[in-house]
Design a protein around this motif. Structure first.
Motif, short mmCIF file in Angstrom:
data_model
loop_
_atom_site.label_atom_id
_atom_site.label_comp_id
_atom_site.label_asym_id
_atom_site.label_seq_id
_atom_site.Cartn_x
_atom_site.Cartn_y
_atom_site.Cartn_z
N LEU A 14 0.59 -0.93 0.15
CA LEU A 14 -0.27 -0.15 -0.42
C LEU A 14 0.72 0.81 0.23
O LEU A 14 2.01 1.22 0.69
N PRO A 15 0.53 2.05 -0.92
CA PRO A 15 1.07 3.71 -1.13
C PRO A 15 1.27 4.34 0.06
O PRO A 15 -0.47 4.42 0.07
N LEU A 16 2.20 4.10 1.07
CA LEU A 16 1.90 5.61 1.75
C LEU A 16 1.64 7.49 1.21
O LEU A 16 2.83 7.75 0.22
N LEU A 17 1.15 7.99 2.22
CA LEU A 17 1.22 9.65 1.58
C LEU A 17 2.96 10.42 1.64
O LEU A 17 3.12 11.13 1.03
N ARG A 18 3.30 9.93 2.77
CA ARG A 18 4.88 10.34 3.15
C ARG A 18 5.15 9.21 3.78
O ARG A 18 4.07 8.39 4.55
N PRO A 325 -5.08 3.28 7.96
CA PRO A 325 -6.02 4.23 6.23
C PRO A 325 -5.58 5.61 6.29
O PRO A 325 -5.77 6.39 5.20
N ARG A 326 -5.64 6.60 7.18
CA ARG A 326 -5.34 7.67 7.30
C ARG A 326 -3.66 8.05 6.89
O ARG A 326 -3.58 9.06 6.77
N MET A 327 -2.84 6.63 6.83
CA MET A 327 -2.07 6.74 6.33
C MET A 327 -1.86 6.66 5.07
O MET A 327 -0.30 6.34 4.16
N PHE A 328 -2.45 6.10 4.44
CA PHE A 328 -1.80 5.85 2.61
C PHE A 328 -2.48 6.41 1.71
O PHE A 328 -4.09 7.20 1.68
N ALA A 329 -1.60 6.38 1.07
CA ALA A 329 -2.77 7.03 -0.39
C ALA A 329 -4.11 6.17 -1.48
O ALA A 329 -4.96 6.55 -1.72
N LYS A 330 -3.88 5.17 -1.04
CA LYS A 330 -5.31 3.55 -1.04
C LYS A 330 -4.59 3.16 -0.70
O LYS A 330 -3.74 2.31 0.23
N ASP A 331 -6.26 2.67 -0.15
CA ASP A 331 -6.72 1.18 0.10
C ASP A 331 -7.11 0.13 -0.32
O ASP A 331 -8.20 0.84 -0.77
N VAL A 332 -7.63 -0.80 0.43
CA VAL A 332 -8.75 -2.28 0.38
C VAL A 332 -9.53 -1.33 0.69
O VAL A 332 -10.65 -2.38 -0.72
N ALA A 333 -9.93 -0.76 1.44
CA ALA A 333 -10.92 -0.54 1.25
C ALA A 333 -11.71 0.83 2.17
O ALA A 333 -10.79 1.08 3.16
N ALA A 334 -12.99 1.29 2.37
CA ALA A 334 -12.97 2.75 3.16
C ALA A 334 -12.58 2.24 4.81
O ALA A 334 -13.75 1.27 4.95
N PHE A 335 -12.22 3.44 5.56
CA PHE A 335 -12.66 3.01 6.40
C PHE A 335 -13.39 4.17 7.51
O PHE A 335 -12.80 5.09 6.58
N PRO A 336 -14.00 4.17 8.19
CA PRO A 336 -14.84 4.92 8.46
C PRO A 336 -14.24 5.92 9.76
O PRO A 336 -14.62 5.44 10.84
N ILE A 337 -13.77 7.06 9.63
CA ILE A 337 -12.87 7.35 10.54
C ILE A 337 -13.44 9.38 9.89
O ILE A 337 -13.28 10.27 8.99
N GLU A 338 -14.06 9.64 11.30
CA GLU A 338 -14.01 10.96 11.17
C GLU A 338 -13.70 11.47 11.91
O GLU A 338 -13.44 11.92 13.37
N GLY A 339 -13.41 13.01 11.77
CA GLY A 339 -12.29 13.66 12.05
C GLY A 339 -11.05 12.85 12.54
O GLY A 339 -10.43 12.30 12.43
N ASP A 340 -11.28 12.65 14.37
CA ASP A 340 -9.79 12.00 15.10
C ASP A 340 -11.19 11.15 15.91
O ASP A 340 -10.09 9.92 16.54
N CYS A 341 -12.47 10.33 14.74
CA CYS A 341 -12.95 9.52 15.60
C CYS A 341 -13.27 8.25 13.99
O CYS A 341 -13.10 8.71 13.75
N ILE A 342 -13.37 6.96 14.86
CA ILE A 342 -13.41 6.18 14.13
C ILE A 342 -15.61 5.56 14.05
O ILE A 342 -15.84 5.71 16.05
N LYS A 343 -16.44 5.69 13.11
CA LYS A 343 -17.29 5.36 13.94
C LYS A 343 -17.57 4.05 13.03
O LYS A 343 -17.66 3.72 11.70
#
Length: 370
Positions: A14-18, A325-343
């Motif tokens: 998985l490619p990292l954003l940085r 998931p916040r660190m990847f440019a692409k991921d295998v699935a969407a992950f439910p993070i809103e702000g700094d909270c997981i939903k």
């Protein structure tokens, strides 16, 4: 009764954003392995292995091979609900290899949730927390660069920052002090050394300077196998001490308790072998009055979801780092993070939808067992 009829192994990266820079390595992409289990009823469960040779001795390719030749064949024909039996079979086949076993374990739990029609956290005990807050994780950079990044993270809404350090002590102290000055006293700071300081005396000197910075805890400042050193540090500072790389499974947990070596432990599914053994560690820690965090090897949405369900379900999980998931440019699935909270969703199992087309694009190597 459901039986596992096929095992697919996908070697991806998985490619990292940085770049992700920690004391012992720099990552520009994150190699990981997804496992897809399918039952005779056509139900599919996903798991993940993100090995780290510095921590468990497993490499990317060794993990693929051990799943292909040993763990995958062992799980064929099994009922995914027979999780204790499955772990016993895996342990009889191969000693150790916790990341490889975690992939099978997570996929079985995903299947259990789907077969029961329930989100996984309900199978693990039900919701014990109202919300799951994640930190912003910062790589090792120059003090002034980390200070600017910290200010930007706070502007985005993060209230907790985790700082990676572990180079020379004086520069690490400057990093923490620069970030604290940049964000003010209300933001929570956590400092992770990843074994980088190495020795008790260095750590105690650093902690004297860091006390005024108001950090939540110091994580794994000394070598992973030096639990005596961790105990010594803990006895000589008021800053809470967290064991990470020094904890794999039950053996280390017993030693940590016996030596009074930690205020906190960082449980990672990739270090202990999955959700089933992680639950055991959480309960042992609770009996010893040690707080637990569920950490991450920077995993895709698959293992991240597993860790999030566990974090929600267990009252003795006081912190989580489900930040992959916040660190990847692409991921295998969407992950439910809103702000700094997981939903987390109410969908059965892990509650995520793996994008199989994208998975095919990302796959470098695929094996099917049936």
């Amino acid at each position: 009764m459901a039986r596992i009829t096929s095992v697919d192994i996908y070697a991806i990266a998985l490619p990292l954003l940085r770049p992700f820079i920690i004391a012992y390595d720099t990552f520009r992409e994150m190699p990981t392995i997804l496992v897809r289990l399918e039952t005779d009823e056509g139900i599919v469960g996903y798991g993940e292995a993100t090995p780290d040779e510095h921590v468990t001795g497993e490499t990317y390719w060794s993990t693929i091979e051990v799943i292909k030749h040993h763990l995958g064949p062992a799980v064929l024909g099994e009922n995914p609900f027979s999780i204790e039996r499955i772990h016993e079979k895996m342990n009889q086949k191969v000693k150790g290899v916790p990341a490889a076993k975690a992939a099978i374990d997570i996929a079985c739990h995903d299947l259990m949730g789907k077969l029961a029609g329930q989100p996984l956290y309900r199978l693990l005990g039900g919701p014990s927390h109202d919300k799951l807050v994640i930190p912003y994780v910062m790589s090792i950079l120059a003090p002034e660069v980390m200070a600017e990044e910290a200010k930007a993270a706070v502007a985005e809404g993060y209230r907790t920052l985790k700082l990676k350090v572990g180079t020379d002590v004086s520069t690490d102290i400057a990093r923490v002090q620069a970030v604290r000055e940049a964000v003010g006293p209300a933001i929570r700071l956590r400092v992770d050394v990843n074994q980088g300081w190495g020795y008790t005396a260095e750590t105690l000197q650093a902690l004297k300077h860091l006390k005024a910075s108001g950090i939540d805890w110091i994580e794994q400042p000394v070598h992973a196998d030096d639990l005596d050193g961790m105990a010594d540090i803990r006895s000589k500072t008021t800053i809470p001490v967290m064991v990470d790389e020094g904890l794999l499974g039950d053996k280390e947990m017993r030693q940590i308790i016996q030596k009074n070596a930690a205020d906190w432990i960082n449980i990672k599914l990739m270090k202990c072998g999955g959700l089933y053994p992680a639950v055991r560690l959480i309960h042992q820690a609770e009996m010893a009055r040690i707080r637990t965090q569920i950490g991450s090897m920077v995993e895709s949405a698959v293992a991240t979801a597993a860790g999030a369900h566990l974090s929600l379900a267990k009252k003795n999980v006081w912190s989580n780092e489900m930040v992959g998931p916040r660190m990847f440019a692409k991921d295998v699935a969407a992950f439910p993070i809103e702000g700094d909270c997981i939903k987390l969703s109410e969908s059965p199992g892990l509650g995520i939808d793996v994008n199989e087309e994208l998975l095919t694009v990302l796959t470098r190597f695929h094996v099917k067992l049936a």
